[in-house]
Design a protein around this motif. Structure first.
Motif, PDB file in Angstrom:
ATOM      1  N   VAL A  11     -33.590 -45.975 -43.744  1.00  0.00           N
ATOM      2  CA  VAL A  11     -33.615 -45.527 -45.133  1.00  0.00           C
ATOM      3  C   VAL A  11     -34.124 -44.088 -45.149  1.00  0.00           C
ATOM      4  O   VAL A  11     -34.993 -43.711 -44.366  1.00  0.00           O
ATOM      5  N   TYR A  12     -33.544 -43.275 -46.024  1.00  0.00           N
ATOM      6  CA  TYR A  12     -34.027 -41.894 -46.162  1.00  0.00           C
ATOM      7  C   TYR A  12     -35.339 -41.910 -46.930  1.00  0.00           C
ATOM      8  O   TYR A  12     -35.462 -42.577 -47.956  1.00  0.00           O
ATOM      9  N   HIS A  13     -36.318 -41.172 -46.424  1.00  0.00           N
ATOM     10  CA  HIS A  13     -37.630 -41.122 -47.074  1.00  0.00           C
ATOM     11  C   HIS A  13     -37.989 -39.662 -47.324  1.00  0.00           C
ATOM     12  O   HIS A  13     -38.134 -38.878 -46.387  1.00  0.00           O
ATOM     13  N   ARG A  14     -38.110 -39.300 -48.589  1.00  0.00           N
ATOM     14  CA  ARG A  14     -38.353 -37.897 -48.925  1.00  0.00           C
ATOM     15  C   ARG A  14     -39.703 -37.409 -48.406  1.00  0.00           C
ATOM     16  O   ARG A  14     -39.891 -36.223 -48.166  1.00  0.00           O
ATOM     17  N   LYS A  50     -36.133 -49.078 -42.105  1.00  0.00           N
ATOM     18  CA  LYS A  50     -36.413 -49.654 -43.425  1.00  0.00           C
ATOM     19  C   LYS A  50     -37.501 -50.717 -43.359  1.00  0.00           C
ATOM     20  O   LYS A  50     -38.389 -50.773 -44.218  1.00  0.00           O
ATOM     21  N   VAL A  80     -40.988 -49.231 -43.343  1.00  0.00           N
ATOM     22  CA  VAL A  80     -41.432 -48.742 -44.652  1.00  0.00           C
ATOM     23  C   VAL A  80     -41.785 -49.921 -45.565  1.00  0.00           C
ATOM     24  O   VAL A  80     -42.761 -49.872 -46.312  1.00  0.00           O
ATOM     25  N   GLY A 105     -40.670 -43.818 -58.224  1.00  0.00           N
ATOM     26  CA  GLY A 105     -40.133 -42.655 -57.522  1.00  0.00           C
ATOM     27  C   GLY A 105     -40.060 -41.393 -58.349  1.00  0.00           C
ATOM     28  O   GLY A 105     -40.308 -41.393 -59.561  1.00  0.00           O
ATOM     29  N   ASP A 147     -34.789 -39.992 -41.917  1.00  0.00           N
ATOM     30  CA  ASP A 147     -34.591 -41.438 -41.887  1.00  0.00           C
ATOM     31  C   ASP A 147     -35.731 -42.158 -41.174  1.00  0.00           C
ATOM     32  O   ASP A 147     -36.256 -41.665 -40.169  1.00  0.00           O
ATOM     33  N   GLU A 177     -35.526 -47.744 -53.279  1.00  0.00           N
ATOM     34  CA  GLU A 177     -34.841 -48.704 -52.409  1.00  0.00           C
ATOM     35  C   GLU A 177     -35.834 -49.675 -51.774  1.00  0.00           C
ATOM     36  O   GLU A 177     -35.563 -50.872 -51.634  1.00  0.00           O
ATOM     37  N   ASP A 218     -44.892 -42.351 -56.101  1.00  0.00           N
ATOM     38  CA  ASP A 218     -44.760 -42.092 -54.668  1.00  0.00           C
ATOM     39  C   ASP A 218     -43.943 -43.143 -53.928  1.00  0.00           C
ATOM     40  O   ASP A 218     -43.740 -43.037 -52.710  1.00  0.00           O
ATOM     41  N   GLU A 219     -43.490 -44.157 -54.627  1.00  0.00           N
ATOM     42  CA  GLU A 219     -42.729 -45.230 -53.977  1.00  0.00           C
ATOM     43  C   GLU A 219     -41.247 -44.874 -53.924  1.00  0.00           C
ATOM     44  O   GLU A 219     -40.738 -44.150 -54.790  1.00  0.00           O
ATOM     45  N   GLU A 220     -40.558 -45.363 -52.886  1.00  0.00           N
ATOM     46  CA  GLU A 220     -39.111 -45.188 -52.788  1.00  0.00           C
ATOM     47  C   GLU A 220     -38.430 -46.343 -53.527  1.00  0.00           C
ATOM     48  O   GLU A 220     -38.724 -47.513 -53.241  1.00  0.00           O
TER      49      GLU A 220
END
Length: 263
Positions: free
Chosen positions: A148-151, A159, A162, A60, A156, A103, A99-101
């Motif tokens: 889940v929040y994803h930039r 999850k 994703v 991330g 949101d 969470e 680029d990965e989240e």
């Protein structure tokens, strides 16, 4: 036609929405069921898997650090290739995933070690069905939220969607099946989140992978009365530009054909 009534997008679908015959418009293996299934998930790591070298993963934009054993990571074609050829720093055994989240990667790593990710899928013997494990502690509830929040989309997403797309990137087919099954057990998700997640699914899966896409098409059709009362779908269609709406049009036509043929 669009409903003239324009309301807030906070409406959500719930367990009260019954499954329509639209599911017959998709292939048999695309549907979601809560019935008992044969578990083919990855087996938990054994002592022999934990004797290999430890790799550091930098995940991330915030560069969160994770550690995993080489043998565990090698079960993924993506990481197997990275371990052999694409180390960011071969001497230090580091792999960068900017680029990965974090969470999401945490759940992927948990699956690779334990064969499932939190909250786990458990079998209800009394009902002979599969459910998500019950969560009692408030902190655990927050950790197990279905979104889940994803930039990358500034909002949101579901999850499990994703995680499914991450499993697609890493070549973990059984994790894809698990994430799809868990997503089918979710309820009470806002219409705006469903549509944002559907867009994400279309953008992060190949055209040849229809199962997650079919899940969203069936979900929208089943929840059509809620979407009709919400302004979310109207805005989404005005903005347009994704293959989602053509697929939805075809699925709705198939749904109407199914009803006509029964009548």
């Amino acid at each position: 036609m669009f409903s003239q009534r324009y309301e807030t997008s906070s409406r959500s679908f719930s367990k009260g929405h019954k499954v329509s015959r639209s599911s017959s418009s998709f292939s048999k293996d695309s549907g979601i069921t809560k019935k008992r299934h044969e578990s083919r998930h990855r087996r938990p790591a054994t002592a022999s898997n934990l004797s290999s070298s430890v790799v550091t993963l930098i995940v991330g934009a915030e560069q969160r650090l994770f550690a995993a054993h080489e043998n565990i990571l090698s079960s993924s074609p993506f990481f197997d290739n990275a371990l052999r050829n694409l180390y960011t720093d071969p001497s230090a055994k580091r792999i960068s995933l900017p680029d990965e989240e974090p969470e999401i990667f945490s759940s992927v790593l948990e699956y690779m070690y334990k064969g499932d990710y939190y909250p786990r899928l458990v079998h209800n013997k009394r009902r002979d069905s599969w459910e998500l494990e019950s969560i009692s502690d408030d902190d655990d509830k927050r950790a197990a939220e279905s979104t889940v929040y994803h930039r990358g989309v500034d909002g949101d997403l579901l999850k499990d969607t994703v995680i499914y797309c991450a499993a697609e990137r890493y070549g973990l087919d059984e994790l894809k099946k698990l994430a799809l099954r868990k997503q089918g057990l979710q309820s009470g998700i806002q219409c705006s989140t469903i549509l944002a997640s559907a867009r994400y699914a279309y953008a992060n899966t190949p055209d040849s992978d229809s199962k997650l896409r079919a899940h969203y098409l069936a979900l929208i059709i089943r929840s059509r009365s809620t979407f009709k009362r919400s302004g979310t779908m109207q805005l989404e269609m005005f903005n347009g530009g994704t293959p989602l709406f053509f697929d939805l049009f075809v699925a709705l036509c198939n749904h109407v054909d199914d009803i006509s043929s029964t009548q």
